[in-house]
Design an enzyme around this catalytic site. Structure first.
Site, mmCIF file in Angstrom:
data_model
loop_
_atom_site.group_PDB
_atom_site.id
_atom_site.type_symbol
_atom_site.label_atom_id
_atom_site.label_comp_id
_atom_site.label_asym_id
_atom_site.label_seq_id
_atom_site.Cartn_x
_atom_site.Cartn_y
_atom_site.Cartn_z
ATOM 1 N N THR A 26 -3.525 5.525 3.752
ATOM 2 C CA THR A 26 -2.043 5.955 3.158
ATOM 3 C C THR A 26 -2.219 6.954 1.907
ATOM 4 O O THR A 26 -1.511 7.666 1.548
ATOM 5 C CB THR A 26 -1.362 4.877 2.884
ATOM 6 O OG1 THR A 26 -1.279 3.918 4.119
ATOM 7 C CG2 THR A 26 0.165 5.265 2.751
ATOM 8 N N LYS A 36 0.759 -1.372 -0.171
ATOM 9 C CA LYS A 36 0.000 -0.061 -0.001
ATOM 10 C C LYS A 36 0.904 1.358 -0.137
ATOM 11 O O LYS A 36 0.384 2.510 -0.577
ATOM 12 C CB LYS A 36 -1.051 -0.205 1.130
ATOM 13 C CG LYS A 36 -0.330 -0.217 2.571
ATOM 14 C CD LYS A 36 0.054 1.096 3.321
ATOM 15 C CE LYS A 36 0.696 0.843 4.554
ATOM 16 N NZ LYS A 36 1.271 2.251 5.168
#
Length: 336
Positions: free
Chosen positions: A251, A194
């Protein structure tokens, strides 16, 4: 419970602040000068400015003291050892722990080791063997919000039920909720890849490509994470949970995301060296991109976003061209 946290960066300090409300917590850092300043000011100005440390929190640069706080041969109460280093520092810390009387080990880092392309649990097992209860504590979590006491949900991934119960007992509460899973591979792959996707969305946002492009990158990024994770042995449902979709959304969209800031800097025409220097913290997605690109090529896993990000980071590719490359892919079924 006695808890030692090895690593006095932002996340280690934030978790120490949160857990000190209910446990006997010791925070260790290897930088003696910084630890001396933290001890004197009761604030980690370098990595987590603006947050006072609880008076009960022990801060030290003495490794022996940190281990004695949780050592199995000196304790009569439950204890927990948490490693809050970067992935790059995990092996060195594990080497320091080899042969010591530690009760368990839980790590917070997310990524692949750059040269070996190993996940954190593989590094720990390689160095410490498989006799010590071990697990990964991961999920969508910005250090500043945890230190502020805002709500947060994490996953503890371990194949040891007793350790899972101990981590839940230690961390669950004070606005932190902890879920348990035995899919360590899935949790670690989600937490690692990610960060690469956050760099990509940072580039897109920096180029002002709009929210539609961001949504597309997040969605196709999840597909890449899942493809690699399943090949490595993770379960598909894990990637729809906290350490997959949850961490990815945070994120890629949060202004506190270091990896997103890397993408924003690259889109502004800054060099990688300048971006990293200005950041002042570790952005795991940079090192991870190199390892994941090589691993995906070795395994035959198609990861176009990862390849494009690695091209900008390491091959001198233009950030704008990166987005064009991703959008120019051959049409296919969405599930592919």
């Amino acid at each position: 419970m006695n808890i030692t946290i090895l690593g006095a960066g932002a996340w280690g300090t934030a978790l120490a602040i949160a857990l000190s409300q209910r446990h006997n917590v010791l925070l260790w850092g290897r930088n003696e000068a910084n630890i001396a300043t933290v001890t004197a000011q009761r604030e980690n100005v370098t990595y987590l400015p603006g947050f006072s440390l609880p008076s009960s929190l022990i801060v030290t640069a003495d490794f022996a003291q940190a281990i004695a706080h949780v050592a199995t041969d000196t304790q009569t109460i439950d204890s927990l050892l948490i490693v809050a280093s970067s992935v790059a520092g995990l092996r060195a810390l594990a080497e320091q722990l080899r042969g010591l009387s530690i009760p368990n080990i839980v790590w917070l880092c997310k990524g692949f080791e750059e040269k070996t392309r190993l996940l954190p649990h593989q590094i720990v097992r390689q160095v410490l063997g498989d006799t010590i209860p071990a697990g990964a504590l991961s999920g969508p979590s910005f250090a500043q919000e945890v230190a502020r006491g805002l709500p947060c949900a994490l996953s503890i991934a371990t194949d040891d039920p007793a350790l899972s119960e101990r981590v839940v007992a230690a961390v669950h509460g004070c606005n932190i909720r902890v879920y348990s899973t035995d899919d360590m591979v899935g949790v670690e792959v989600g937490g690692a890849v990610k960060n690469i996707m956050a760099i990509a969305t940072g580039v897109a946002d920096g180029l002002q490509l709009g929210l539609n492009a961001r949504a597309a990158l997040i969605t196709r990024g999840l597909a890449e994470i899942t493809r690699l994770g399943i090949v490595l042995g993770g379960r598909s449902e894990t990637f729809m949970g906290l350490s997959g979709l949850g961490d990815l959304i945070l994120t890629c969209t949060g202004d506190l995301s270091r990896n997103r800031k890397v993408g924003l800097g690259l889109a502004a025409g800054k060099s990688l060296e300048t971006v990293v220097a200005e950041l002042g913290h570790v952005a795991e997605g940079v090192r991870c991109a190199s390892a994941v690109r090589a691993l995906a090529q070795e395994l035959g896993v198609e990861m176009p976003i990862t390849n494009a990000v690695a091209g900008v980071l390491f091959d001198g590719d233009d950030a704008g061209a990166m987005v064009e490359l991703m959008l120019a892919r051959t049409p296919r079924e969405e599930s592919a």
